[in-house]
Write a protein that holds these residues in place. Structure first.
Motif, PDB file in Angstrom:
ATOM      1  N   ALA A   1     -44.216  18.151  -4.641  1.00 12.09           N
ATOM      2  CA  ALA A   1     -43.528  16.989  -4.081  1.00 12.09           C
ATOM      3  C   ALA A   1     -43.695  15.776  -4.995  1.00 12.09           C
ATOM      4  N   CYS A   2     -44.885  15.566  -5.512  1.00  9.67           N
ATOM      5  CA  CYS A   2     -45.123  14.415  -6.389  1.00  9.67           C
ATOM      6  C   CYS A   2     -44.313  14.513  -7.671  1.00  9.67           C
ATOM      7  N   VAL A   3     -44.315  15.664  -8.304  1.00  9.16           N
ATOM      8  CA  VAL A   3     -43.604  15.782  -9.580  1.00  9.16           C
ATOM      9  C   VAL A   3     -42.094  15.679  -9.373  1.00  9.16           C
TER      10      VAL A   3
ATOM     11  N   SER B   1     -52.404   8.074  -1.430  1.00  4.31           N
ATOM     12  CA  SER B   1     -52.762   6.896  -2.218  1.00  4.31           C
ATOM     13  C   SER B   1     -52.049   6.974  -3.564  1.00  4.31           C
ATOM     14  N   GLU B   2     -51.922   5.839  -4.233  1.00  7.01           N
ATOM     15  CA  GLU B   2     -51.261   5.826  -5.536  1.00  7.01           C
ATOM     16  C   GLU B   2     -52.058   6.638  -6.554  1.00  7.01           C
TER      17      GLU B   2
ATOM     18  N   ARG C   1     -52.606  11.611  -9.936  1.00  3.33           N
ATOM     19  CA  ARG C   1     -53.366  12.819 -10.257  1.00  3.33           C
ATOM     20  C   ARG C   1     -52.538  14.084 -10.014  1.00  3.33           C
ATOM     21  N   TYR C   2     -51.891  14.166  -8.843  1.00  4.85           N
ATOM     22  CA  TYR C   2     -51.058  15.337  -8.557  1.00  4.85           C
ATOM     23  C   TYR C   2     -49.929  15.468  -9.580  1.00  4.85           C
ATOM     24  N   THR C   3     -49.304  14.358  -9.939  1.00  4.00           N
ATOM     25  CA  THR C   3     -48.209  14.390 -10.905  1.00  4.00           C
ATOM     26  C   THR C   3     -48.710  14.847 -12.271  1.00  4.00           C
TER      27      THR C   3
ATOM     28  N   ILE D   1     -47.530  18.324 -14.093  1.00  2.00           N
ATOM     29  CA  ILE D   1     -46.817  18.313 -15.371  1.00  2.00           C
ATOM     30  C   ILE D   1     -47.534  19.199 -16.386  1.00  2.00           C
ATOM     31  N   LYS D   2     -48.856  19.165 -16.391  1.00  2.00           N
ATOM     32  CA  LYS D   2     -49.620  20.035 -17.290  1.00  2.00           C
ATOM     33  C   LYS D   2     -49.361  21.504 -16.971  1.00  2.00           C
TER      34      LYS D   2
END
Length: 186
Positions: free
Chosen positions: A119-121, A141-142, A147-149, A153-154
């Motif tokens: 969801a974040c990415v 939280s921001e 961190r999730y993004t 991506i990695k």
């Protein structure tokens, strides 16, 4: 005579359906779940108390609802899968025609992420939401969004064979010009 919200719903459902289904596919990691997610998000957006003045506002709300529902559905599937594993009734993977569709590698890679990472990415990279907007949409939280993004991506880069641009640094010797004193460090 149609009420304003009915006209807005018709516009979003008819003119923006394909974009919403594509968004849902990326967020959920499943071609088959995407139309249902869009339908559920449309129903909840227009049956609830949310009020929109434009189709763009309505679409943005529906996109966020899709992301939230996809995370919830993934959690539910995980709980169900764990219950089946405990019962010893887990079956092998089913091969579908989805593997031959365009972008199937991206959808498979997205599906391998955790629901929050996915969801974040999608919201950050594909929907171009800010960190603050993504955090608000997902109730995180921001820092968690960042961190999730980053983790997602990695993992996507590794799964899809993408590499980050390399900066090969050349070594250049700098010669002092005549009459310039060169100071050496201590």
């Amino acid at each position: 005579m149609a009420r304003p919200w009915e006209l807005l719903l018709a516009e979003v459902a008819q003119q923006r359906w394909r974009r919403l289904v594509t968004h849902a596919t990326f967020v959920s990691g499943s071609y088959s779940d995407a139309p249902d997610l869009v339908q559920e998000a449309l129903v909840s957006a227009f049956a609830g108390r949310a009020r929109f003045e434009t189709a763009d506002q309505a679409e943005a709300y529906v996109r966020r609802a899709i992301a939230s529902r996809a995370v919830d559905a993934s959690r539910r599937r995980t709980r169900e899968r764990l219950a089946l594993d405990r019962a010893g009734a887990r079956t092998g993977a089913v091969v579908t025609d989805e593997d031959s569709l365009p972008g199937a590698d991206v959808v498979r890679a997205l599906a391998s992420l955790t629901p929050r990472e996915r969801a974040c990415v999608v919201l950050r990279q594909m929907e171009d939401l800010s960190v603050a907007e993504t955090a608000a949409a997902l109730g995180l939280s921001e820092g968690a969004v960042k961190r999730y993004t980053s983790d997602a991506i990695k993992r996507l880069g590794a799964l899809l064979g993408a590499t980050s641009p390399r900066h090969d640094h050349e070594t250049t010797t700098v010669e002092p010009t005549a009459g310039t004193e060169v100071r050496r460090g201590r």
